[in-house]
Design a protein around this motif. Structure first.
Motif, short mmCIF file in Angstrom:
data_model
loop_
_atom_site.label_atom_id
_atom_site.label_comp_id
_atom_site.label_asym_id
_atom_site.label_seq_id
_atom_site.Cartn_x
_atom_site.Cartn_y
_atom_site.Cartn_z
N GLY A 97 0.75 -1.15 0.01
CA GLY A 97 -0.01 -0.06 -0.08
C GLY A 97 0.77 1.36 0.16
N ILE A 98 2.14 1.37 -0.44
CA ILE A 98 3.01 2.17 -0.11
C ILE A 98 2.84 3.23 -1.68
CG2 ILE A 98 5.30 3.22 -0.22
CD1 ILE A 98 5.95 0.48 1.82
N LYS A 99 2.61 4.31 -1.63
CA LYS A 99 2.45 5.06 -2.69
C LYS A 99 3.96 5.68 -3.18
CE LYS A 99 -0.33 7.27 -0.20
NZ LYS A 99 -0.71 6.17 0.76
N VAL A 100 4.17 5.79 -4.13
CA VAL A 100 5.40 6.53 -4.95
C VAL A 100 5.16 7.25 -6.02
CG1 VAL A 100 7.71 5.89 -5.51
CG2 VAL A 100 6.63 4.15 -4.06
N VAL A 101 5.46 8.61 -6.08
CA VAL A 101 5.38 9.34 -7.09
C VAL A 101 6.30 10.44 -7.26
CG1 VAL A 101 2.86 9.65 -6.55
CG2 VAL A 101 4.26 11.02 -5.30
N ALA A 102 6.54 10.64 -8.34
CA ALA A 102 7.45 11.85 -8.96
C ALA A 102 7.04 13.22 -8.97
CB ALA A 102 7.94 11.58 -10.49
N LEU A 103 7.84 14.33 -8.50
CA LEU A 103 7.14 15.66 -8.29
C LEU A 103 7.92 16.60 -8.79
CD1 LEU A 103 6.08 15.50 -4.41
CD2 LEU A 103 4.54 15.22 -6.62
N HIS A 104 7.60 17.52 -9.57
CA HIS A 104 8.03 18.65 -10.31
C HIS A 104 7.80 19.77 -9.29
CE1 HIS A 104 9.85 21.83 -12.84
NE2 HIS A 104 8.37 22.19 -13.26
N PRO A 105 9.02 20.64 -8.62
CA PRO A 105 8.48 21.46 -7.83
C PRO A 105 8.24 22.91 -8.46
CG PRO A 105 10.98 21.24 -7.69
CD PRO A 105 10.22 20.08 -8.75
N GLY A 106 8.53 22.99 -9.85
CA GLY A 106 8.35 24.29 -10.30
C GLY A 106 9.80 24.79 -10.32
N TRP A 107 9.73 26.03 -10.92
CA TRP A 107 11.04 26.76 -10.99
C TRP A 107 11.31 27.44 -9.66
CZ3 TRP A 107 12.57 31.27 -14.50
CH2 TRP A 107 13.79 31.61 -14.54
N VAL A 108 12.21 27.28 -8.96
CA VAL A 108 12.24 27.75 -7.43
C VAL A 108 13.43 28.57 -7.33
CG1 VAL A 108 11.93 27.09 -5.22
CG2 VAL A 108 10.58 25.71 -6.92
N ARG A 109 13.39 29.53 -6.56
CA ARG A 109 14.52 30.38 -6.07
C ARG A 109 15.19 29.67 -4.86
NH1 ARG A 109 10.34 34.23 -6.75
NH2 ARG A 109 9.89 34.35 -4.52
N THR A 110 16.18 28.95 -5.62
CA THR A 110 17.18 28.28 -4.63
C THR A 110 18.25 28.44 -5.32
OG1 THR A 110 17.12 25.83 -5.46
CG2 THR A 110 15.24 26.56 -3.80
N ASP A 111 19.55 27.67 -4.48
CA ASP A 111 20.86 27.62 -5.36
C ASP A 111 20.86 27.01 -6.53
OD1 ASP A 111 21.80 28.92 -3.04
OD2 ASP A 111 22.68 27.18 -2.02
N MET A 112 20.03 26.04 -6.75
CA MET A 112 20.05 25.38 -8.00
C MET A 112 19.07 26.19 -8.87
SD MET A 112 18.85 21.45 -8.71
CE MET A 112 20.03 20.74 -7.49
N ASP A 162 -4.06 4.52 -6.33
CA ASP A 162 -4.07 4.57 -7.78
C ASP A 162 -3.44 5.45 -8.50
OD1 ASP A 162 -6.29 2.66 -7.53
OD2 ASP A 162 -7.73 4.17 -7.61
N GLN A 163 -2.77 6.81 -7.63
CA GLN A 163 -1.94 7.48 -8.26
C GLN A 163 -0.65 7.14 -8.26
OE1 GLN A 163 -4.06 10.56 -5.71
NE2 GLN A 163 -4.41 11.57 -7.69
N SER A 164 -0.25 6.14 -7.57
CA SER A 164 1.13 5.63 -7.33
C SER A 164 1.82 5.53 -8.53
CB SER A 164 1.13 4.52 -6.57
OG SER A 164 2.49 4.23 -6.24
N GLY A 165 3.12 5.87 -8.83
CA GLY A 165 3.75 5.54 -10.18
C GLY A 165 3.46 6.85 -10.95
N GLU A 166 2.68 7.92 -10.67
CA GLU A 166 2.50 8.78 -11.59
C GLU A 166 3.44 10.10 -11.34
OE1 GLU A 166 -1.68 9.98 -12.03
OE2 GLU A 166 -2.10 7.75 -12.12
N PHE A 167 3.60 10.90 -12.12
CA PHE A 167 4.09 12.31 -12.29
C PHE A 167 3.29 13.62 -12.11
CE2 PHE A 167 7.96 14.20 -15.17
CZ PHE A 167 8.34 15.11 -14.10
N PHE A 168 3.47 14.34 -11.19
CA PHE A 168 2.64 15.62 -10.89
C PHE A 168 3.69 16.83 -10.68
CE2 PHE A 168 0.31 12.03 -8.81
CZ PHE A 168 -0.88 12.01 -9.76
N ASP A 169 3.28 17.91 -11.06
CA ASP A 169 3.81 19.13 -10.67
C ASP A 169 3.40 19.67 -9.38
OD1 ASP A 169 1.39 20.52 -10.93
OD2 ASP A 169 1.96 21.58 -12.93
N TRP A 170 3.93 20.94 -9.02
CA TRP A 170 3.63 21.37 -7.71
C TRP A 170 2.29 21.56 -7.11
CZ3 TRP A 170 2.62 26.39 -6.11
CH2 TRP A 170 2.55 27.34 -7.23
N GLN A 171 1.60 21.83 -8.39
CA GLN A 171 -0.03 22.15 -8.15
C GLN A 171 -0.96 21.10 -8.39
OE1 GLN A 171 0.44 25.53 -11.19
NE2 GLN A 171 -0.27 26.70 -9.54
#
Length: 234
Positions: free
Chosen positions: A178-193, A219-228
């Motif tokens: 039952g463990i959910k794993v997702v990829a997340l795009h944080p947006g273009w963020v003001r960090t060192d990177m 059901d959403q596990s294995g998907e790719f979402f942005d920060w919104q």
């Protein structure tokens, strides 16, 4: 308030540090992992402000021996309580790459840290994850093959594309628990990177990412979402 046990990698600055701040603010117990805890001044100050709720532990994501050491330490600082949330945030970016001059060492570093690192660390920590836990791999839209329209940061892009495959594979491996794993795009963020010209503050990005994670279903596990919470193509 239910208190959760969370582990954040790359926690000494940028998005990782902001994840630590916001998880503490909501009452969670946080393990902050970074390469040099002794030099993580802000983290250590936060640990003093939140006694018993923030532990700062060493982790070199490119070194599997470091994964094993962290996995052995986690039960000691959680009193054997399992982890509810793992945020694989640590990453490396080599800027200014030009075709014809991409260095093998930069590709190797990206694959080791951005792709193999989160995969192997999650594998090492899997026995510590609670049933129904969530694993968030901080990815990037730069790693989306479908969205590529220019030659840019190839070592980072290829590493993140490989990390996205790791997300899909981990989702399959951990689904029976039952463990959910997702990829997340944080947006273009003001960090060192991300740099000073980026559109989002770390506070805005992390708040959005945590909103995406909160109602996540298997059901959403294995998907790719942005920060919104919008789905992204692979």
């Amino acid at each position: 308030m239910d208190r959760h046990h969370c582990l954040v990698t790359g926690a000494n600055r940028g998005l990782g540090l902001e994840f630590v701040r916001q998880l503490l603010a909501r009452g969670d117990h946080v393990i902050a992992a970074c390469r040099q805890p002794g030099k993580a001044t802000t983290l250590n100050l936060l640990a003093g402000e939140h006694p018993g709720r923030l532990q700062v532990l060493p982790l070199d994501l490119a070194d599997p021996r470091s994964h094993a050491a962290l996995a052995a330490e986690v039960p000691l600082v959680t009193d054997e309580e399992p982890l509810d949330l793992l945020i694989n945030n640590a990453g490396v970016l080599r800027g200014g790459e030009r075709f014809g001059q991409v260095r093998p060492s930069d590709l190797d570093a990206s694959f080791h840290t951005n792709a193999a690192g989160p995969f192997l660390l999650t594998q090492a920590l899997a026995p510590q994850l609670a049933e129904g836990a969530t694993v968030a791999n901080i990815s990037s839209e730069v790693g989306s093959i479908a969205l590529r329209q220019e030659f840019r940061t190839p070592s980072y892009a290829m590493g993140k594309a490989a990390q996205n495959m790791a997300t899909s594979l981990l989702a399959q491996a951990l689904a029976p628990r039952g463990i959910k794993v997702v990829a997340l795009h944080p947006g273009w963020v003001r960090t060192d990177m991300g740099g000073a010209q980026a559109a989002l503050s770390a506070q805005e990005s992390v708040a959005g990412l945590l909103r995406v994670l909160h109602p996540l279903t298997l059901d959403q596990s294995g998907e790719f979402f942005d920060w919104q919470g919008q789905p992204l193509p692979w």
